[in-house]
Design a protein around this motif. Structure first.
Motif, PDB file in Angstrom:
ATOM      1  N   UNK A 252      -8.441  76.431 133.175  1.00 58.23           N
ATOM      2  CA  UNK A 252      -7.445  76.753 134.199  1.00 58.23           C
ATOM      3  C   UNK A 252      -7.690  78.087 134.906  1.00 58.23           C
ATOM      4  N   UNK A 253      -7.916  79.157 134.135  1.00 61.19           N
ATOM      5  CA  UNK A 253      -7.843  80.498 134.730  1.00 61.19           C
ATOM      6  C   UNK A 253      -9.207  80.996 135.176  1.00 61.19           C
ATOM      7  N   UNK A 254      -9.251  81.674 136.294  1.00 60.27           N
ATOM      8  CA  UNK A 254     -10.515  82.273 136.743  1.00 60.27           C
ATOM      9  C   UNK A 254     -10.785  83.587 135.999  1.00 60.27           C
ATOM     10  N   UNK A 255     -12.035  84.020 135.992  1.00 58.67           N
ATOM     11  CA  UNK A 255     -12.343  85.360 135.496  1.00 58.67           C
ATOM     12  C   UNK A 255     -11.822  86.379 136.502  1.00 58.67           C
ATOM     13  N   UNK A 256     -11.432  87.591 136.109  1.00 61.15           N
ATOM     14  CA  UNK A 256     -11.605  88.143 134.763  1.00 61.15           C
ATOM     15  C   UNK A 256     -10.505  87.769 133.777  1.00 61.15           C
ATOM     16  N   UNK A 257      -9.451  87.071 134.281  1.00 64.73           N
ATOM     17  CA  UNK A 257      -8.316  86.779 133.397  1.00 64.73           C
ATOM     18  C   UNK A 257      -8.734  85.842 132.270  1.00 64.73           C
ATOM     19  N   UNK A 258      -9.566  84.856 132.623  1.00 66.41           N
ATOM     20  CA  UNK A 258     -10.025  83.906 131.595  1.00 66.41           C
ATOM     21  C   UNK A 258     -10.687  84.659 130.436  1.00 66.41           C
ATOM     22  N   UNK A 259     -11.593  85.570 130.787  1.00 62.30           N
ATOM     23  CA  UNK A 259     -12.322  86.276 129.735  1.00 62.30           C
ATOM     24  C   UNK A 259     -11.360  87.101 128.869  1.00 62.30           C
ATOM     25  N   UNK A 260     -10.405  87.732 129.516  1.00 65.63           N
ATOM     26  CA  UNK A 260      -9.437  88.547 128.767  1.00 65.63           C
ATOM     27  C   UNK A 260      -8.624  87.680 127.809  1.00 65.63           C
ATOM     28  N   UNK A 261      -8.186  86.521 128.299  1.00 62.93           N
ATOM     29  CA  UNK A 261      -7.366  85.639 127.459  1.00 62.93           C
ATOM     30  C   UNK A 261      -8.199  85.102 126.295  1.00 62.93           C
ATOM     31  N   UNK A 262      -9.428  84.651 126.593  1.00 58.88           N
ATOM     32  CA  UNK A 262     -10.287  84.118 125.516  1.00 58.88           C
ATOM     33  C   UNK A 262     -10.593  85.197 124.479  1.00 58.88           C
ATOM     34  N   UNK A 263     -10.794  86.409 124.959  1.00 56.11           N
ATOM     35  CA  UNK A 263     -11.074  87.530 124.061  1.00 56.11           C
ATOM     36  C   UNK A 263      -9.911  87.707 123.074  1.00 56.11           C
ATOM     37  N   UNK A 264      -8.686  87.726 123.597  1.00 54.36           N
ATOM     38  CA  UNK A 264      -7.505  87.932 122.734  1.00 54.36           C
ATOM     39  C   UNK A 264      -7.285  86.731 121.809  1.00 54.36           C
ATOM     40  N   UNK A 265      -7.507  85.517 122.344  1.00 52.12           N
ATOM     41  CA  UNK A 265      -7.332  84.329 121.487  1.00 52.12           C
ATOM     42  C   UNK A 265      -8.346  84.354 120.345  1.00 52.12           C
ATOM     43  N   UNK A 266      -9.594  84.698 120.660  1.00 55.34           N
ATOM     44  CA  UNK A 266     -10.637  84.703 119.622  1.00 55.34           C
ATOM     45  C   UNK A 266     -10.320  85.718 118.532  1.00 55.34           C
ATOM     46  N   UNK A 267      -9.663  86.815 118.909  1.00 58.58           N
ATOM     47  CA  UNK A 267      -9.336  87.851 117.919  1.00 58.58           C
ATOM     48  C   UNK A 267      -7.948  87.679 117.332  1.00 58.58           C
ATOM     49  N   UNK A 268      -7.292  86.607 117.714  1.00 57.54           N
ATOM     50  CA  UNK A 268      -5.954  86.288 117.174  1.00 57.54           C
ATOM     51  C   UNK A 268      -4.951  87.412 117.469  1.00 57.54           C
TER      52      UNK A 268
END
Ligand code: FAD
Length: 373
Positions: A252-268
């Motif tokens: 759904x989300x474009x970068x840079x927001x996508x990367x920020x969200x994935x980063x936080x999800x991966x780190x819980x």
């Protein structure tokens, strides 16, 4: 138990040492009141939302700048605002913050008001101020006919990440509000943990509005019936939920927001806050009053809950200062209510249109029709 409110500076018991409670304590101290703040938690920072801090806020509350302390204006991380206010409060000899004190109920008579802790201690003052948030205990005393904030039908996934942990990207300069499919995303820059505004040293915060996880909220007890009970944290989320969120963010989300969200999800490090709303019928009853989210809970989409809490604190101190001349606490709190109630109701009302249409996004009919989930 007579408290000569008009003769001395007077005393206040504030329930809750979050942003509203701390701002109210500072404003009441400024008019000469001695303030006891009772906070159920250990006062540690919590993660989450970003807040717009108005220029000159401390001067408005305290009548001066804080010696050796600052509270920068503009968008700030919740935790930074909290720790700045807490540090200022700690230098104020008229304010005492007592942590790990959960208030069970409040009451009053003609001469005083008091909070009763779960340990059975009675803490008395000329006024009791409920700054105890969306699930306020004090509100049950002030508005027994409408004590609960109601679940608005959606949650917000919140995260904050250091800019330097993300790949370089063409960063938009301002707050971004994106709508995609049945989702909405607010994303914003925050100063770095060291207060730096320089590119590469800032933080990126986001709030991802999601109306499709109400089953999870109910199954985990974060929402019970129509009432918000608590925020979803890492322990509440299964691997399957993380995977689904990552897949959706990817799609759904474009970068840079996508990367920020994935980063936080991966780190819980993402939290999921169910959104509540509360339309106040009143803000005071006798010697007891409400400020901040105890008084009014607008949708976070309004972006104005914090600012409204600051105005509450300022108006409360102004009304009590004027009322002290006559020694009339009840009259002063009625004046406070007349200063703030219409604005508070208008603010909550302004979030309704978004909430109603957004919550419908999560309904099964809408999801089937859109075919997205
Ligand atoms: C997800 C989200 C996003 C938001 N985004 C924005 C935004 O963009 N802009 C904006 O202006 N505002 C925003 N807000 C609103 C803003 O954060 C609040 O309006 C503001 O921080 C004031 O909160 P408060 O201090 O009144 O309540 P809270 O922060 O809820 O604090 C209540 C305090 O009372 C304590 N407490 C509760 N019960 C008891 C008890 N029985 N005894 C003792 N202590 C007790 C709690 O531990 C807590 O410390 C957002 C809120 C949320 C939830």
């Amino acid at each position: 138990m007579n408290h000569p409110f008009h003769a001395s500076g007077g005393t206040a018991v504030v329930v809750g040492a979050s942003l509203s409670g701390l701002m109210s304590a500072l404003a009441l101290s400024h008019i000469g009141m001695n303030v006891t703040v009772l906070e159920r938690s250990n006062g540690k920072d919590r993660g989450g939302a970003a807040l717009p801090v108005a220029e000159g806020l401390l001067r408005r509350l305290m009548g001066r700048d804080a010696v050796g302390r600052t509270l920068p204006s503009g968008p700030q991380a919740w935790a930074d605002v909290h720790s700045a206010l807490r540090a200022i409060v700690e230098t104020d000899s008229r304010i005492r913050v007592r942590t790990l004190e959960r208030v069970a109920r409040v009451d009053q008579d003609e001469d005083a008001a008091w909070a009763v802790t779960e340990g059975g201690e009675v803490v008395t003052g000329d006024v009791v101020v409920g700054a105890d948030g969306h699930a306020s205990v004090v509100r049950r005393h002030v508005a027994p006919d409408r004590p609960e904030a109601m679940f608005a039908g959606y949650l917000i996934w919140l995260g904050i990440v250091d800019e330097r942990e993300l790949a370089a990207a063409p960063w938009p300069a301002q707050l971004a509000i994106l709508e995609e499919r049945d989702y909405c995303l607010n994303a914003y820059y925050l100063p770095g943990a060291d207060g730096s505004q320089a590119a590469g040293r800032r933080r990126l915060g986001f709030g991802w509005y999601d109306a499709g996880r109400n089953d999870l909220l109910r199954a985990s007890g974060a929402v019970v019936g129509d009432v918000v009970r608590r925020t979803l944290r890492a322990d509440d989320l299964t691997e399957a939920t993380y995977r689904a969120l990552m897949d959706e963010a990817e799609a759904i989300w474009p970068d840079p927001w996508r990367e920020a969200i994935l980063h936080c999800l991966a780190r819980r490090t993402v939290i999921g806050t169910p959104v509540g709303e509360y339309m106040p019928p009143r803000l005071s009853h006798g010697r007891v009053c409400l400020v901040g989210d105890a008084a009014h809970v607008p949708s976070p989409m309004t972006g104005k809950g914090f600012d409204a809490s600051a105005w509450d604190a300022q108006a409360l101190a102004g009304a009590l200062e004027a009322g002290r001349v006559r020694g009339d606490v009840g009259g002063a709190l009625r004046r406070y209510e007349s200063m703030r109630l219409d604005d508070a109701r208008e603010l909550v009302s302004s979030g309704y249109a978004f909430s109603r249409s957004f919550a419908r996004c999560g309904s099964p009919a809408r999801r089937d029709a859109s075919g997205h989930r």
